[in-house]
Design a protein around this motif. Structure first.
Motif, short mmCIF file in Angstrom:
data_model
loop_
_atom_site.label_atom_id
_atom_site.label_comp_id
_atom_site.label_asym_id
_atom_site.label_seq_id
_atom_site.Cartn_x
_atom_site.Cartn_y
_atom_site.Cartn_z
N GLU A 1 40.59 71.83 50.98
CA GLU A 1 41.38 70.88 51.81
C GLU A 1 42.86 71.02 51.49
OE1 GLU A 1 40.31 66.83 51.05
OE2 GLU A 1 41.43 66.03 52.77
N VAL A 2 43.70 70.99 52.53
CA VAL A 2 45.16 71.00 52.35
C VAL A 2 45.72 69.77 53.07
CG1 VAL A 2 47.34 72.21 52.79
CG2 VAL A 2 45.28 73.52 52.21
N VAL A 3 46.35 68.87 52.31
CA VAL A 3 46.91 67.64 52.88
C VAL A 3 48.43 67.73 52.78
CG1 VAL A 3 47.07 65.12 52.65
CG2 VAL A 3 44.89 66.30 52.18
N ILE A 4 49.10 67.62 53.91
CA ILE A 4 50.58 67.59 53.91
C ILE A 4 51.01 66.13 54.03
CG2 ILE A 4 52.69 68.27 55.12
CD1 ILE A 4 51.10 70.70 56.22
N VAL A 5 51.79 65.66 53.07
CA VAL A 5 52.40 64.34 53.12
C VAL A 5 53.89 64.57 53.33
CG1 VAL A 5 52.85 62.19 51.86
CG2 VAL A 5 50.69 63.42 51.51
N ASP B 1 47.80 53.90 50.51
CA ASP B 1 46.48 53.93 49.87
C ASP B 1 45.84 55.31 50.04
OD1 ASP B 1 45.56 50.49 50.79
OD2 ASP B 1 46.82 51.33 49.18
N GLU B 2 45.94 55.83 51.26
CA GLU B 2 45.36 57.16 51.55
C GLU B 2 46.06 58.23 50.69
OE1 GLU B 2 45.99 58.33 55.63
OE2 GLU B 2 44.92 60.24 55.37
N ILE B 3 47.37 58.12 50.58
CA ILE B 3 48.13 59.10 49.77
C ILE B 3 47.73 59.00 48.30
CG2 ILE B 3 50.44 59.68 48.93
CD1 ILE B 3 51.50 58.74 51.72
N ALA B 4 47.57 57.78 47.80
CA ALA B 4 47.17 57.62 46.39
C ALA B 4 45.82 58.28 46.14
CB ALA B 4 47.11 56.13 46.04
N PHE C 1 55.17 60.88 43.04
CA PHE C 1 53.86 61.47 43.35
C PHE C 1 53.48 62.56 42.35
CE2 PHE C 1 53.77 58.73 46.65
CZ PHE C 1 53.91 59.16 47.96
N VAL C 2 54.46 63.35 41.90
CA VAL C 2 54.14 64.47 40.99
C VAL C 2 53.52 63.93 39.71
CG1 VAL C 2 56.56 64.50 40.15
CG2 VAL C 2 55.06 66.47 39.75
N GLN C 3 54.02 62.81 39.22
CA GLN C 3 53.50 62.22 37.97
C GLN C 3 52.08 61.74 38.20
OE1 GLN C 3 56.38 62.63 35.92
NE2 GLN C 3 54.51 63.01 34.75
N GLU C 4 51.84 61.06 39.35
CA GLU C 4 50.47 60.57 39.63
C GLU C 4 49.50 61.75 39.68
OE1 GLU C 4 52.01 57.58 43.01
OE2 GLU C 4 49.82 57.58 42.86
N ALA C 5 49.90 62.82 40.36
CA ALA C 5 49.00 63.98 40.48
C ALA C 5 48.77 64.64 39.11
CB ALA C 5 49.60 64.99 41.45
N ALA C 6 49.86 64.77 38.33
CA ALA C 6 49.75 65.42 37.01
C ALA C 6 48.85 64.59 36.08
CB ALA C 6 51.12 65.60 36.40
N TYR C 7 49.02 63.26 36.12
CA TYR C 7 48.17 62.40 35.27
C TYR C 7 46.71 62.56 35.65
CZ TYR C 7 52.36 59.85 33.66
OH TYR C 7 53.58 59.52 33.11
N ALA C 8 46.46 62.84 36.93
CA ALA C 8 45.07 62.98 37.37
C ALA C 8 44.55 64.40 37.16
CB ALA C 8 44.95 62.60 38.86
N GLY C 9 45.42 65.26 36.55
CA GLY C 9 44.94 66.60 36.16
C GLY C 9 45.34 67.73 37.08
#
Ligand code: APR
Length: 229
Positions: A83-87, A156-159, A183-191
């Protein structure tokens, strides 16, 4: 790895399509005061000024063409096995013109919003104060754009996407406006692995593991070709 990729885009991806960015030399915020044209207070104070600002951008965006970076992201969305999601923070519609789909967290120039009933409809090329709402008929039309002090759309969808992606890429954003800059921090924290593609360093460059420096129309197609190889 056919994991999930989330791509955040900012004004820099559309710079080579002839649309100005906000904070570069001669950018939009050098010519207009944010408080006058991109806040609810500014709209309440002088709706005609705000409509003129967005009318000019809407007409320019309608004539703009996607560049090789937008086209490369559309190719990635089409050909990547996961899946590729563009925000996008952009409101210019160029991802769709390139054949991609995108989540518009700051709204879209092509959409009008009724501030009385919340109805949305395709915006006319030019809006004026007192634009009638097709649904409730109140003269309460406004640009469907998220202004400073307002909540971005689809958070919410983006999170959820940030929590579940394997790779997070940021393209052409200065990283000065939250929540997108976080967003980069949220994604990095999630691995997730993280990469920034930008013409220059941004406020958040140090948060990314990998970087591609150069104009989006060159570095984005190169990056997509590497992924699809
Ligand atoms: N290729 C790649 N990146 C580029 C290019 C290019 N050709 N030209 C400029 N850039 C980069 C700049 O280096 C900068 O990091 O694009 C970024 C533009 O930054 P901004 O003008 O701040 O735009 P953006 O980050 O999208 O602004 C975020 O602020 O004003 C609000 O709502 C508005 O969505 C906008 C938000």
């Amino acid at each position: 790895m056919a994991g999930k990729i989330v791509v955040l885009t900012g004004a820099g991806i559309s710079a080579e399509s002839g649309l100005g960015t906000f904070r570069d030399e001669g950018g939009l915020w050098a010519k207009h005061r944010i408080e006058d044209v991109a806040t609810p207070e500014g709209f309440a104070r002088d709706p005609a000024l705000v409509h003129r600002f967005y009318n000019a951008r809407r007409i320019q965006a309608a004539e703009a063409l996607p560049n090789a970076a937008h086209e490369a992201l559309a190719r990635l969305q089409r050909d990547w096995p996961g899946e590729v999601v563009i925000v996008t923070q952009n409101v210019d519609g160029l991802h769709e013109k390139a054949g991609a789909t995108a989540i518009h967290m700051h709204g879209e120039l092509s959409s009008a919003l009724c501030y009385r009933c919340g109805h949305r409809w395709p915006s006319p090329p030019e809006m004026a104060p007192g634009e009638p709402c097709p649904a409730c008929h109140a003269r309460a039309g406004r640009p469907d754009i998220v202004w400073f002090g307002e909540m971005p759309y689809h958070m919410d969808e983006i999170a959820d996407h940030l929590q579940t992606c394997d790779l997070f890429a940021s393209i052409g954003t200065s990283g000065q406006v939250y929540p997108a800059a976080g967003f980069v921090q949220e994604a990095a924290y999630a691995g997730a692995r993280t990469i920034e593609l930008n013409l220059a360093d941004s406020e958040i460059s140090r948060a990314f593991e990998d970087h591609r420096v150069g104009p989006a129309s060159r570095v984005v197609p190169q990056w997509v070709a590497e992924l699809l190889a």
